[in-house]
Scaffold this motif. Structure first.
Motif, mmCIF file in Angstrom:
data_model
loop_
_atom_site.group_PDB
_atom_site.id
_atom_site.type_symbol
_atom_site.label_atom_id
_atom_site.label_comp_id
_atom_site.label_asym_id
_atom_site.label_seq_id
_atom_site.Cartn_x
_atom_site.Cartn_y
_atom_site.Cartn_z
ATOM 1 N N GLY A 139 3.112 5.832 7.037
ATOM 2 C CA GLY A 139 3.263 4.600 5.750
ATOM 3 C C GLY A 139 4.627 3.782 5.914
ATOM 4 O O GLY A 139 4.962 3.496 5.194
ATOM 5 N N ARG A 140 5.365 4.212 7.186
ATOM 6 C CA ARG A 140 6.405 3.332 7.188
ATOM 7 C C ARG A 140 6.525 2.471 8.826
ATOM 8 O O ARG A 140 5.520 2.532 9.515
ATOM 9 N N GLY A 166 11.123 2.203 5.395
ATOM 10 C CA GLY A 166 10.190 1.802 4.655
ATOM 11 C C GLY A 166 10.441 0.307 4.149
ATOM 12 O O GLY A 166 9.440 -0.391 3.524
ATOM 13 N N ARG A 191 0.916 -1.195 0.133
ATOM 14 C CA ARG A 191 0.250 -0.103 -0.237
ATOM 15 C C ARG A 191 0.886 1.150 -0.012
ATOM 16 O O ARG A 191 0.471 2.448 -0.591
ATOM 17 N N HIS A 192 2.206 1.081 0.621
ATOM 18 C CA HIS A 192 2.918 2.269 0.832
ATOM 19 C C HIS A 192 4.158 2.607 0.303
ATOM 20 O O HIS A 192 4.937 2.901 0.398
ATOM 21 N N GLU A 210 0.285 3.497 9.873
ATOM 22 C CA GLU A 210 -0.532 4.161 8.579
ATOM 23 C C GLU A 210 -0.306 5.444 8.250
ATOM 24 O O GLU A 210 -0.425 5.822 7.201
#
Ligand code: FAD
Length: 680
Positions: free
Chosen positions: A510-511, A525, A229-230, A507
């Protein structure tokens, strides 16, 4: 390329006189299965058995999509940076005079002696390429061989085993995957279903499926989905050579969970494997022969610029202990006085069960205190072996991030440096004694304490916790790998997150977010789980393993309550059905079963459990084949005829005396060349 020999094959007239051979099917051709085959051959030549086999011969079908001998784990094609964690002189797959087994000893070379034989021309070199040959030529007894060289040793061993089989035992290799086992509806006891060809009938079936790769569980699915997703990366648990390390970019921050051997492999692939180089540290060079113990072996790292930055931590926060210098040298280790069969018996309850934490662990702690010079004693109220299992547990949390990072770094580096001093530096007797004692204790527990003798099963952390501690102390990396780890830390390629590592997926950013117990943390990441998948039958990627425990009461096997995720077997390796009774003519061995973890090969002259167990099992297989099989009519041709027969790799030879390995009929393709490589 290689010539083909056709050794004499039995004629159909011979078969009519003798009856068709009974069929033993082995699923898996890894080192454990081939170790059993070796014992089977050795016992088949024993007077009495030999004559009975002449009347009722045995045919062995080995099913494995990978090269028999080496199997799936040991790969002749993988990176030379992936090393074994035993010195070459300490690795042997052959029995020796110390092995307490009923079958005859068939001695053979250790890995180091095999390499030496190739160097001197007394053993035929494998034709696996010049770089591998150069590695073999350079391999000394105290070196840590690459795993690909060990794969060649194991393949060669398979060739030796085949060549030494008596004429009454023949072998066919099927390079395919077994998908299910069904009760036989004809004369055969079992039918083994295969991925791409007709089923194989079996009178006797041995399952030696090795490591059970698992499908990702819900938590891992979520981590992978989060990464997708990220735009991040998540690499789940796997053997390092299967990890998609190419997804980790130069300079990228990567969180690594786990500091065991899979981490050490990953570290090698992402540094030297990316063109970096380790060189003797400048200060060690200038100090020369007089260098202080701390400087000896010290390395500097010359980066290539292609490395990611690894933020690494785990429950313990430190890597496994270094292998000890001269680990087999005498230490004065005496007879065990606390962990004895009598003491264990005295603690049993009325059902013959023991509690690992309450009964057994204090005996182990007392044994260590008694045998190891200077071993610390546990404080009042402390877990008896916490000092050994959690060496950084005293490291407190620090609120200031920079202070936390410095304190954690100093503690981890200090621990590794002290470890190298204790195990490689000057006086290593205490470390060596501890190493040898744990090895001996492990052997005693393997024999005396099957998981089924432990009350509460897995609740008492046995065998998992014990095996983890044993691996941490005794099954660590070669010392130079820890020197490399220190050099990478100094070069800024590795950062330590310390003990008590927790990872979450954030969330908002995003990491992935990692935080150790001392307060040191990072966001990145990419996340790598650097350990092997937890065993699971229900969730195995292996269709056969799932099938074995599927179907409720109709299933052939069941998961062990004592070793969750493993197939339940009894002390004779028979598969236990869902109703608790042992299956007839169905055996299973190896790390995927409830058998306590044992190596498939061992240090020579240590009466290693693998040889004793393989021998007992091979004798049981032979006896079952012989007692249940009077000469009987020729078995029917499998469906599909010629094409389905697999590759007969060895037409039987007349005598069992050691001789130049010979190959019977070679099949085409990869197996042909691979078998030629090992067996001629
Ligand atoms: C990455 C790694 C490194 C290791 N390094 C060391 C080391 O340095 N020293 C050491 O002593 N031990 C080491 N080990 C331990 C290892 O468990 C043993 O060395 C040994 O490989 C176990 O032998 P095995 O035959 O039981 O299992 P495996 O080696 O796993 O062999 C099992 C075989 O069964 C086959 N198989 C499975 N299912 C099927 C099926 N359905 N159909 C057909 N074939 C099937 C597989 O293809 C495989 O070839 C290591 C393990 C791993 C994973």
């Amino acid at each position: 390329m290689n010539s083909r020999h056709s050794a004499p094959t039995p004629t159909s007239a011979d078969d009519t006189r003798r009856g068709a051979p009974s069929r033993l099917v082995m699923v898996g051709g890894g080192p454990r299965a081939i170790g059993v085959l070796e014992r089977l051959g050795a016992n088949a030549g024993v007077p009495g058995t030999a004559e009975r086999l002449a009347q009722a011969p045995l045919h062995v079908d080995i099913i494995d999509p990978h090269m028999p001998g080496a199997g799936r784990i040991w790969r002749a094609e993988e990176s030379p940076l992936l090393l074994m964690n035993s010195r070459a002189a300490d690795v042997s797959i052959f029995t020796d005079e110390t092995v307490e087994a009923e079958g005859p000893v068939v001695a053979g070379p250790s890995l180091a002696e095999w390499a030496d034989g190739i160097r001197r021309g007394t053993i035929a070199a494998p034709t696996a390429g010049t770089t591998r040959l150069a590695e073999i030529h350079a391999l000394g007894p105290t070196d840590f061989a690459s795993r690909r060289v060990q794969a060649l040793y194991l393949e060669w061993f398979f060739g030796q085993v085949l060549a030494a089989l008596p004429s009454t035992v023949s072998v066919t290799v099927h390079r395919t995957t077994a998908t299910a086992v069904r009760a036989g509806d004809g004369p055969a006891t079992w039918n083994v279903e295969l991925e791409d060809r007709a089923p194989l009938p079996a009178d006797l079936l041995l399952l030696a499926a090795g490591h059970t790769d698992s499908r990702p569980n819900a938590a891992r699915h979520e981590l992978a989905a989060f990464a997708r997703r990220h735009g991040g990366t998540y690499l789940g648990p796997s053997q390092a050579s299967d990890a998609q390390v190419e997804l980790l970019g130069a300079g990228q921050d990567v969180i690594v969970r786990g500091m065991g051997l899979a981490f050490i492999d990953l570290m090698a692939l992402l540094t030297e494997g990316r063109g970096g180089r380790f060189v003797p540290a400048a200060e060690a060079e200038s100090a020369g022969a007089d260098a202080a113990a701390d400087l000896r072996g010290r390395l500097d790292y010359l980066p290539s610029g292609e490395e990611p930055r690894l933020w690494v931590g785990s429950r313990r926060g430190v890597p496994y202990h270094s292998k000890v210098r001269d680990e087999g040298a005498p230490t004065g280790l005496g007879e065990l006085v606390h962990v004895t069969p009598a003491n264990l018996r005295a603690l049993e309850d009325e059902h013959g069960l023991l509690d690992f934490r309450i009964d057994v662990l204090p005996l182990i702690a007392a044994e260590i205190a008694h045998q190891v010079p200077g071993a610390p004693l546990a404080q009042e109220g402390e877990e008896p072996l916490a000092w050994l299992d959690e060496p950084l547990s005293d490291l407190g949390a620090t609120t200031l991030p920079e202070a936390a990072q410095q304190a954690t770094r100093d503690a981890v580096v200090g621990h590794i440096e002290a470890d190298l001093r204790d195990r490689i530096g000057g006086e290593v007797t205490a470390a060596r004694t501890l190493f040898q004692l744990l090895l001996r204790l492990h052997g005693v527990l393997v024999d005396q304490l099957p998981a089924t003798r432990v009350r509460g099963g897995a609740r008492g952390d046995y065998p998992r916790w014990w095996h983890s501690l044993f691996s941490f102390v005794d099954s660590g990396p070669p010392p130079h790998r820890l020197q490399q780890l220190l050099a990478l830390e100094r070069a800024g390629i590795i950062r330590f997150l310390g003990p008590g590592l927790r990872v979450t997926a954030d969330e908002t950013s995003g990491r992935f977010r990692a935080r150790g117990a001392t307060g040191v943390g990072v966001e990145a990441g990419a996340l790598v789980d650097a350990f092997l998948p937890e065993p699971s039958l229900q969730e195995s990627t292996n269709p056969l393993l799932r099938d074995l425990v599927t179907g409720g009461d109709a299933a052939l096997g069941r998961e062990s309550a004592a070793s969750p995720g493993a197939l339940d077997t009894d002390a004779r390796h028979r598969v236990i059905g869902p109703d608790g009774t042992a299956r007839e003519r169905l055996w299973a061995v190896g790390p995927w079963t409830s058998e306590l973890p044992i190596a498939a090969f061992a240090r020579p002259h240590t009466n290693a459990p693998c040889h004793r167990r393989n021998d007992a099992l091979a004798r049981e297989l032979l006896e079952t084949a012989l007692s249940g099989n009077a000469p009987r009519p020729e078995a029917e041709e499998p469906e599909g005829g010629e094409a389905d027969r697999g590759i007969p790799v060895l037409a039987p030879v007349a005598v069992r005396a050691p001789h130049t390995p010979r190959l019977g009929v070679l099949g085409p393709g990869k197996i042909g060349s691979a078998l030629t490589r090992t067996a001629l």
